[in-house]
Motif scaffolding. Structure first.
Motif, mmCIF file in Angstrom:
data_model
loop_
_atom_site.group_PDB
_atom_site.id
_atom_site.type_symbol
_atom_site.label_atom_id
_atom_site.label_comp_id
_atom_site.label_asym_id
_atom_site.label_seq_id
_atom_site.Cartn_x
_atom_site.Cartn_y
_atom_site.Cartn_z
ATOM 1 N N GLU A 46 0.926 -1.155 -0.002
ATOM 2 C CA GLU A 46 0.027 -0.089 -0.042
ATOM 3 C C GLU A 46 0.689 1.264 -0.035
ATOM 4 O O GLU A 46 1.833 1.449 0.735
ATOM 5 N N PHE A 47 0.679 2.041 -0.910
ATOM 6 C CA PHE A 47 1.498 3.365 -1.195
ATOM 7 C C PHE A 47 0.430 4.540 -1.494
ATOM 8 O O PHE A 47 -0.141 4.393 -2.497
ATOM 9 N N HIS A 48 0.612 5.688 -0.566
ATOM 10 C CA HIS A 48 -0.364 6.551 -0.711
ATOM 11 C C HIS A 48 -1.919 6.150 -0.879
ATOM 12 O O HIS A 48 -2.655 6.687 -1.729
ATOM 13 N N ALA A 49 -2.235 5.385 0.036
ATOM 14 C CA ALA A 49 -3.686 4.779 0.146
ATOM 15 C C ALA A 49 -3.941 3.847 -1.068
ATOM 16 O O ALA A 49 -5.375 4.011 -1.326
ATOM 17 N N ARG A 50 -3.189 3.506 -1.651
ATOM 18 C CA ARG A 50 -3.756 2.416 -2.775
ATOM 19 C C ARG A 50 -2.680 1.342 -3.138
ATOM 20 O O ARG A 50 -1.481 1.595 -2.568
ATOM 21 N N LEU A 51 -3.174 0.629 -4.004
ATOM 22 C CA LEU A 51 -1.965 -0.491 -4.317
ATOM 23 C C LEU A 51 -0.915 -0.076 -5.301
ATOM 24 O O LEU A 51 -1.286 0.610 -6.098
ATOM 25 N N ALA A 52 0.042 -0.664 -5.075
ATOM 26 C CA ALA A 52 1.424 -0.382 -5.761
ATOM 27 C C ALA A 52 2.326 -1.606 -5.804
ATOM 28 O O ALA A 52 2.364 -2.318 -5.024
ATOM 29 N N PHE A 53 3.051 -1.656 -7.144
ATOM 30 C CA PHE A 53 4.133 -2.516 -7.098
ATOM 31 C C PHE A 53 4.989 -2.543 -5.818
ATOM 32 O O PHE A 53 5.374 -1.271 -5.523
ATOM 33 N N ARG A 54 5.532 -3.627 -5.306
ATOM 34 C CA ARG A 54 6.389 -3.607 -4.373
ATOM 35 C C ARG A 54 7.770 -2.882 -4.747
ATOM 36 O O ARG A 54 8.518 -2.121 -4.078
ATOM 37 N N ASP A 55 8.348 -3.619 -5.878
ATOM 38 C CA ASP A 55 9.555 -3.247 -6.404
ATOM 39 C C ASP A 55 9.671 -2.506 -7.606
ATOM 40 O O ASP A 55 10.785 -2.145 -8.024
ATOM 41 N N LEU A 56 8.558 -1.811 -8.135
ATOM 42 C CA LEU A 56 8.631 -0.985 -9.225
ATOM 43 C C LEU A 56 7.630 0.267 -8.806
ATOM 44 O O LEU A 56 6.504 -0.039 -8.468
ATOM 45 N N VAL A 57 7.946 1.643 -9.163
ATOM 46 C CA VAL A 57 7.294 2.841 -8.895
ATOM 47 C C VAL A 57 7.785 3.672 -9.945
ATOM 48 O O VAL A 57 9.003 3.941 -9.926
ATOM 49 N N ALA A 58 6.723 4.412 -10.577
ATOM 50 C CA ALA A 58 7.237 5.492 -11.578
ATOM 51 C C ALA A 58 6.795 6.886 -11.293
ATOM 52 O O ALA A 58 5.699 6.922 -10.682
ATOM 53 N N VAL A 59 7.515 7.781 -11.727
ATOM 54 C CA VAL A 59 6.709 9.207 -11.885
ATOM 55 C C VAL A 59 6.879 9.711 -12.934
ATOM 56 O O VAL A 59 7.551 9.382 -13.945
ATOM 57 N N ARG A 60 5.706 10.572 -13.389
ATOM 58 C CA ARG A 60 5.555 11.024 -14.654
ATOM 59 C C ARG A 60 5.235 12.646 -14.640
ATOM 60 O O ARG A 60 4.990 13.111 -13.656
ATOM 61 N N HIS A 61 5.698 13.108 -15.911
ATOM 62 C CA HIS A 61 5.312 14.388 -15.878
ATOM 63 C C HIS A 61 3.772 14.799 -16.007
ATOM 64 O O HIS A 61 3.029 14.049 -16.699
ATOM 65 N N PRO A 62 3.324 15.518 -15.231
ATOM 66 C CA PRO A 62 2.008 15.677 -14.925
ATOM 67 C C PRO A 62 1.165 16.161 -16.375
ATOM 68 O O PRO A 62 -0.194 15.867 -16.383
ATOM 69 N N GLU A 63 1.712 16.735 -17.155
ATOM 70 C CA GLU A 63 1.016 17.089 -18.655
ATOM 71 C C GLU A 63 1.014 16.087 -19.786
ATOM 72 O O GLU A 63 0.313 16.174 -20.745
#
Length: 163
Positions: A66-83
């Motif tokens: 659980e990450f930021h009150a939602r399910l997330a992959f344990r071993d992978l997280v991405a960030v993206r440009h908001p636009e």
């Protein structure tokens, strides 16, 4: 023939290659939070995809946190440009992205690739202070004939520069 006319008459070349920058790390969630804040990006929300994969039995429960009150992959997280666009069924960004993947070994040497952040010379000092507040550290300040910048490290020690 003008440059514009020449450009318009050329045969189209191959489509550009889609890419993302993958960064090995010990804690993908911590790194994603730092870099999302540092770049003013958004952490990707893969909750719907993960729920489907869990329901199908295609993903074991231990691969999820659980990450930021939602399910997330344990071993992978991405960030993206908001636009940039997002694939609606998976929550995966379709543009500028950083993907953090868990690896067992710690960082062991100098980066061979790093990000340069360009807030502008008038904002460099304030940006360095903001990034320090997010958990980055200053490694050194560089002043050369070609310019000046600050070499910093993210919370796991990956170097980056603020121009």
């Amino acid at each position: 023939m003008t440059d514009t006319e020449a450009h318009e008459t050329r045969a189209p070349g191959p489509a550009p290659v889609h890419w993302k920058l993958v960064i090995d790390c010990g804690n993908p969630q911590t790194q994603a939070d730092f870099w999302a804040a540092a770049l003013h990006y958004e952490v990707e929300d893969n909750n719907a995809l993960i729920e489907r994969l869990l329901e199908l039995g295609a993903l074991p429960r231990e691969a999820v946190v659980e990450f930021h009150a939602r399910l997330a992959f344990r071993d992978l997280v991405a960030v993206r440009h908001p636009e940039d666009p997002v694939e609606p069924d998976s929550g995966t960004g379709l543009g500028r992205r950083l993907l953090f993947q868990r690896v067992p070994e710690p960082k062991s040497g100098k980066n061979r690739l790093h990000l340069d952040l360009h807030p502008g010379p008038d904002r460099r000092e304030d940006e360095v202070a903001r990034l320090r507040g997010l958990g980055a550290s200053v490694l050194r300040e560089v002043k050369e004939a070609g310019g000046q910048w600050v070499v910093m490290a993210d919370p796991e020690g990956n170097e980056f520069c603020v121009q």
